[in-house]
Write a protein that holds these residues in place. Structure first.
Motif, PDB file in Angstrom:
ATOM      1  N   ILE A  80      14.996   7.980 -11.574  1.00 47.81           N
ATOM      2  CA  ILE A  80      15.202   8.388 -12.967  1.00 47.81           C
ATOM      3  C   ILE A  80      16.350   9.381 -12.967  1.00 47.81           C
ATOM      4  N   VAL A  81      17.398   9.086 -13.742  1.00 52.33           N
ATOM      5  CA  VAL A  81      18.540  10.003 -13.759  1.00 52.33           C
ATOM      6  C   VAL A  81      18.500  10.945 -14.958  1.00 52.33           C
ATOM      7  N   SER A  82      17.828  10.543 -16.038  1.00 46.55           N
ATOM      8  CA  SER A  82      17.631  11.485 -17.141  1.00 46.55           C
ATOM      9  C   SER A  82      16.390  11.120 -17.943  1.00 46.55           C
ATOM     10  N   LYS A  83      15.806  12.137 -18.576  1.00 45.71           N
ATOM     11  CA  LYS A  83      14.607  11.958 -19.382  1.00 45.71           C
ATOM     12  C   LYS A  83      14.845  12.583 -20.739  1.00 45.71           C
ATOM     13  N   SER A  84      14.291  11.986 -21.785  1.00 48.25           N
ATOM     14  CA  SER A  84      14.424  12.570 -23.118  1.00 48.25           C
ATOM     15  C   SER A  84      13.515  13.785 -23.239  1.00 48.25           C
ATOM     16  N   ASP A  85      13.900  14.729 -24.096  1.00 51.41           N
ATOM     17  CA  ASP A  85      13.019  15.872 -24.378  1.00 51.41           C
ATOM     18  C   ASP A  85      11.828  15.401 -25.189  1.00 51.41           C
ATOM     19  N   GLU A  86      12.048  14.345 -25.969  1.00 53.81           N
ATOM     20  CA  GLU A  86      10.972  13.828 -26.797  1.00 53.81           C
ATOM     21  C   GLU A  86       9.892  13.198 -25.915  1.00 53.81           C
ATOM     22  N   LEU A  87       8.663  13.635 -26.158  1.00 51.44           N
ATOM     23  CA  LEU A  87       7.536  13.110 -25.384  1.00 51.44           C
ATOM     24  C   LEU A  87       6.700  12.199 -26.264  1.00 51.44           C
ATOM     25  N   GLU A  88       5.889  11.368 -25.603  1.00 53.14           N
ATOM     26  CA  GLU A  88       5.065  10.431 -26.348  1.00 53.14           C
ATOM     27  C   GLU A  88       3.729  10.237 -25.628  1.00 53.14           C
ATOM     28  N   PRO A  89       2.622  10.266 -26.381  1.00 51.54           N
ATOM     29  CA  PRO A  89       1.337   9.973 -25.744  1.00 51.54           C
ATOM     30  C   PRO A  89       1.092   8.466 -25.733  1.00 51.54           C
TER      31      PRO A  89
ATOM     32  N   GLU B 294     -10.967  -0.524 -15.166  1.00 57.23           N
ATOM     33  CA  GLU B 294     -11.881  -0.124 -16.236  1.00 57.23           C
ATOM     34  C   GLU B 294     -11.811   1.350 -16.600  1.00 57.23           C
ATOM     35  N   LEU B 295     -10.605   1.883 -16.585  1.00 57.54           N
ATOM     36  CA  LEU B 295     -10.412   3.254 -17.046  1.00 57.54           C
ATOM     37  C   LEU B 295      -9.093   3.336 -17.801  1.00 57.54           C
ATOM     38  N   LYS B 296      -9.160   3.953 -18.982  1.00 55.93           N
ATOM     39  CA  LYS B 296      -7.938   4.176 -19.744  1.00 55.93           C
ATOM     40  C   LYS B 296      -7.938   5.610 -20.198  1.00 55.93           C
ATOM     41  N   ALA B 297      -6.769   6.210 -20.204  1.00 57.72           N
ATOM     42  CA  ALA B 297      -6.680   7.585 -20.679  1.00 57.72           C
ATOM     43  C   ALA B 297      -5.261   7.874 -21.139  1.00 57.72           C
ATOM     44  N   GLU B 298      -5.184   8.798 -22.088  1.00 60.56           N
ATOM     45  CA  GLU B 298      -3.897   9.131 -22.669  1.00 60.56           C
ATOM     46  C   GLU B 298      -3.088  10.026 -21.731  1.00 60.56           C
ATOM     47  N   VAL B 299      -1.835   9.644 -21.536  1.00 59.78           N
ATOM     48  CA  VAL B 299      -0.914  10.429 -20.725  1.00 59.78           C
ATOM     49  C   VAL B 299       0.345  10.663 -21.544  1.00 59.78           C
ATOM     50  N   ILE B 300       0.859  11.892 -21.490  1.00 56.67           N
ATOM     51  CA  ILE B 300       2.078  12.225 -22.234  1.00 56.67           C
ATOM     52  C   ILE B 300       3.272  12.152 -21.286  1.00 56.67           C
ATOM     53  N   ARG B 301       4.279  11.409 -21.706  1.00 56.93           N
ATOM     54  CA  ARG B 301       5.480  11.261 -20.863  1.00 56.93           C
ATOM     55  C   ARG B 301       6.725  11.230 -21.756  1.00 56.93           C
TER      56      ARG B 301
ATOM     57  N   LEU C  25       6.903   4.184 -10.964  1.00 56.09           N
ATOM     58  CA  LEU C  25       7.684   5.074 -10.090  1.00 56.09           C
ATOM     59  C   LEU C  25       6.780   6.174  -9.524  1.00 56.09           C
ATOM     60  N   ASP C  26       5.842   6.642 -10.315  1.00 56.14           N
ATOM     61  CA  ASP C  26       4.846   7.604  -9.817  1.00 56.14           C
ATOM     62  C   ASP C  26       4.100   7.026  -8.614  1.00 56.14           C
ATOM     63  N   HIS C  27       3.712   5.751  -8.702  1.00 56.68           N
ATOM     64  CA  HIS C  27       2.995   5.115  -7.583  1.00 56.68           C
ATOM     65  C   HIS C  27       3.785   5.271  -6.282  1.00 56.68           C
ATOM     66  N   LEU C  28       5.110   5.066  -6.375  1.00 56.80           N
ATOM     67  CA  LEU C  28       5.939   5.128  -5.161  1.00 56.80           C
ATOM     68  C   LEU C  28       5.998   6.541  -4.589  1.00 56.80           C
ATOM     69  N   ASN C  29       5.595   7.522  -5.403  1.00 51.11           N
ATOM     70  CA  ASN C  29       5.551   8.909  -4.927  1.00 51.11           C
ATOM     71  C   ASN C  29       4.127   9.377  -4.673  1.00 51.11           C
ATOM     72  N   GLY C  30       3.200   8.441  -4.646  1.00 49.72           N
ATOM     73  CA  GLY C  30       1.812   8.783  -4.344  1.00 49.72           C
ATOM     74  C   GLY C  30       1.047   9.414  -5.497  1.00 49.72           C
ATOM     75  N   ILE C  31       1.576   9.259  -6.710  1.00 52.09           N
ATOM     76  CA  ILE C  31       0.951   9.869  -7.892  1.00 52.09           C
ATOM     77  C   ILE C  31       0.246   8.796  -8.731  1.00 52.09           C
ATOM     78  N   LEU C  32      -0.951   9.116  -9.213  1.00 55.84           N
ATOM     79  CA  LEU C  32      -1.708   8.199 -10.068  1.00 55.84           C
ATOM     80  C   LEU C  32      -1.852   8.808 -11.459  1.00 55.84           C
ATOM     81  N   PHE C  33      -2.015   7.966 -12.485  1.00 48.46           N
ATOM     82  CA  PHE C  33      -2.032   8.523 -13.846  1.00 48.46           C
ATOM     83  C   PHE C  33      -3.204   9.472 -14.073  1.00 48.46           C
TER      84      PHE C  33
END
Ligand code: ZN
Length: 189
Positions: A83-92, A102-109, A141-149
């Protein structure tokens, strides 16, 4: 021959590892990517990272064409993505993951991102994406860094889902697609 691969689940060690960069595309990796598409479609997923099939490489695939409004989306294979740039605007958005059934949850990115990646011919691409495409790419991309939602969820929610996560870890959950049978599963070294 193409095959559906078992999907690694929460608790599997490879999901917590930082995946290794791809240095060259060989026939093995090409055939793994084909199998990843088959595996993802079979599980009705819209994104899948290589470590979700036991392959410790910086590769993921995205195909959101099954989602309403995205029918024209062309499947993508992203190698060594950044990722070379990210917007300041976030979204849930309510996320799910084939490794956490069988799990869903809101994540802000960030709503919009700019990415650099290589395709299967090792050609470099720069792309600006938003909304669902940006969402899936950030999740993968999180997965490739060992991160889960689930890592983003607050303490209270973490407590609530602990039982469910343990069920997945202990393979006590009925999943509608093949999953790995050991937390040390590795498909390709
Ligand atoms: Zn996932």
């Amino acid at each position: 021959m193409m095959s559906i691969l078992p999907i690694t689940v929460f608790g599997d060690n490879i999901l917590r590892k930082k995946a290794a960069p791809v240095t060259e595309i060989n026939d093995d990796l090409i055939s793994i990517v084909r199998d990843m598409f088959l595996t993802m479609n079979n599980a009705n997923g819209i994104g899948l990272a290589a470590n979700q099939v036991g392959v410790n490489r910086r590769i993921f695939i995205v195909d959101i064409s099954p989602v309403e409004g995205y029918e024209k989306f062309k499947p993508m294979t992203l190698i060594n993505p950044k990722i070379v740039s990210k917007s300041d605007e976030l979204e849930p958005y309510e996320e799910g993951c084939l490794s956490i059934p069988e799990l869903k949850a809101e994540v802000i990115r960030p709503k919009k991102i700019e990415i650099l990646y290589f395709d299967l011919n090792m050609r470099e691409h720069k792309l600006e994406v938003d909304d669902l495409v940006a969402r899936v790419i950030q999740h993968e991309l999180d997965h490739l860094n060992g991160i889960l939602f689930v890592d983003y969820l607050d303490e209270e929610t973490q407590k609530k889902i602990k039982k469910h996560l343990n069920k997945i870890k202990n393979r006590k959950l009925d999943v509608g697609y093949p999953i790995t049978d050991s937390s040390n599963y590795i498909y390709y070294k």
